[in-house]
Design an enzyme around this catalytic site. Structure first.
Site, PDB file in Angstrom:
ATOM      1  CD  GLU A 225      -4.491   6.738   2.258  1.00  0.00           C
ATOM      2  OE1 GLU A 225      -4.610   5.729   1.551  1.00  0.00           O
ATOM      3  OE2 GLU A 225      -3.483   6.975   2.937  1.00  0.00           O
TER       4      GLU A 225
ATOM      5  CG  HIS B 220       0.539   6.515  -0.122  1.00  0.00           C
ATOM      6  ND1 HIS B 220      -0.371   7.555  -0.205  1.00  0.00           N
ATOM      7  CD2 HIS B 220       0.027   5.651   0.788  1.00  0.00           C
ATOM      8  CE1 HIS B 220      -1.385   7.329   0.632  1.00  0.00           C
ATOM      9  NE2 HIS B 220      -1.176   6.179   1.238  1.00  0.00           N
TER      10      HIS B 220
ATOM     11  CB  SER C  55      -2.275  -0.261  -2.659  1.00  0.00           C
ATOM     12  OG  SER C  55      -3.199   0.133  -1.658  1.00  0.00           O
TER      13      SER C  55
ATOM     14  CG  HIS D 226      -1.597   1.307   1.449  1.00  0.00           C
ATOM     15  ND1 HIS D 226      -2.662   1.737   0.674  1.00  0.00           N
ATOM     16  CD2 HIS D 226      -1.338   2.320   2.324  1.00  0.00           C
ATOM     17  CE1 HIS D 226      -3.027   2.941   1.069  1.00  0.00           C
ATOM     18  NE2 HIS D 226      -2.244   3.326   2.059  1.00  0.00           N
TER      19      HIS D 226
HETATM   20 FE   LIG Z   1      -2.352   5.306   2.820  1.00  0.00          FE
END
Ligand SMILES: [Fe+2]
Length: 297
Positions: free
Chosen positions: A208, A167, A227, A162
């Site tokens: 997010e 990111h 992700s 993730h």
């Molecule tokens: Fe995150």
């Protein structure tokens, strides 16, 4: 059904200097003592790390490297179909390894020349003010462990997949990196916990879990969606709402399930104009006005 959530296992430092990660009984790695020992060792690296020092390398097993390889190949295919152009541009600039888990130090060294962002290791949950605040300085707190090998497409907590695939690929894009920095500046500026929570909710529903219209279809740019092997196939069927700061700040979410309410930006420029401009200027008063409904966006 595959799930990806953002629950952090509690971490505690013992009197003898060791670090213990408390996995819930429902965690896929709960009964695997070898995995748990590795989790403790990786958490200790973060606890003992000091900003400015190189990030110590985590030890991963061959099986864990193969999981990264499997997930990154599968996600790359899905990203071509579901990710926004700026995210894909970031991924192509960053060039993450796909055959093994990259060390956070390596991710940092790939990222810094592109947008100035560097990674910091996190043992578990980082307090909101610290997590967001250092974004203003170009630092991103990241976990370093990987999910349990028994369920490669599921994790109850944010792992290195993730943090890095979700990111870092976005942070490698100039426009997204600028938005992360603005979120950090906003978190530094606001004083009350309530205002900070508002800033963090806007982050949650955008960086997010944000989605965006692109060439007549809905694509994702949020790290939580991009992700997640399962969530990425589901987001187009969720309750998609217009990008509205007041509504985002007032919407509750459950971190343990797929996000069923998502907010759609009409373009990257639209995201920058609404959310970027908000983070750039917001303070406790302007957030209180938004919450009172005085300003519609
Ligand atoms: Fe995150």
């Amino acid at each position: 059904m595959f799930e990806e959530a953002q629950y952090f296992a509690p971490v505690s430092a013992q009197d003898d200097g060791s670090v213990v990660v408390e996995l819930a009984t429902s965690h896929p790695g709960f009964a695997d003592q070898v995995y748990r020992a590795r989790r403790n060792a990786i958490a200790a690296l973060a606890v003992n790390h000091r900003q400015g020092e190189p990030i110590p390398a985590a030890e991963y097993t061959e099986q864990e490297h193969r999981i990264w390889s499997l997930i990154s190949h599968e996600l790359a295919i899905k990203h071509r179909k579901y990710a926004t152009a700026e995210y894909l541009e970031g991924a192509s600039r960053l060039g993450l390894p796909t055959d093994r888990i990259p060390q956070l130090q390596e991710v940092s060294e790939l990222l810094e020349p592109l947008t100035g962002f560097r990674y910091l290791p996190a043992a578990g949950l980082v307090p909101l003010r610290d997590f967001y605040g250092v974004l203003a300085d170009g630092y991103f707190h990241s976990t370093q462990y990987i999910r349990h090998h028994s369920v490669p497409f599921y994790t109850p907590e944010p792992d290195v997949v993730h943090e890095v695939i979700g990111h870092a690929n976005a942070l490698a894009n100039d426009r997204f990196a600028a938005l992360y920095r603005l979120a950090g500046a906003a978190a530094r500026r606001v004083e009350s916990d309530e205002a900070l929570e508002f800033v963090s909710k806007v982050f949650w529903f955008t960086l997010e879990f944000g989605v965006m219209a692109e060439s007549g279809e809905l694509r994702a740019y949020g790290a939580g969606i991009l992700s997640s092997y399962g969530e990425i196939e589901e987001f187009r069927g969720m309750d998609i709402r217009p990008l509205d700061l007041r509504v985002m700040g007032a919407t509750q979410y459950d971190i343990t399930k797929y996000q069923d309410v998502l907010f759609r930006a009409e373009s990257m420029r639209h995201l920058e104009d609404v959310v970027g401009a908000f983070w750039e200027t917001c303070d406790d008063d302007s957030i209180a006005e938004l919450q009172a409904g005085v300003i519609s966006r």
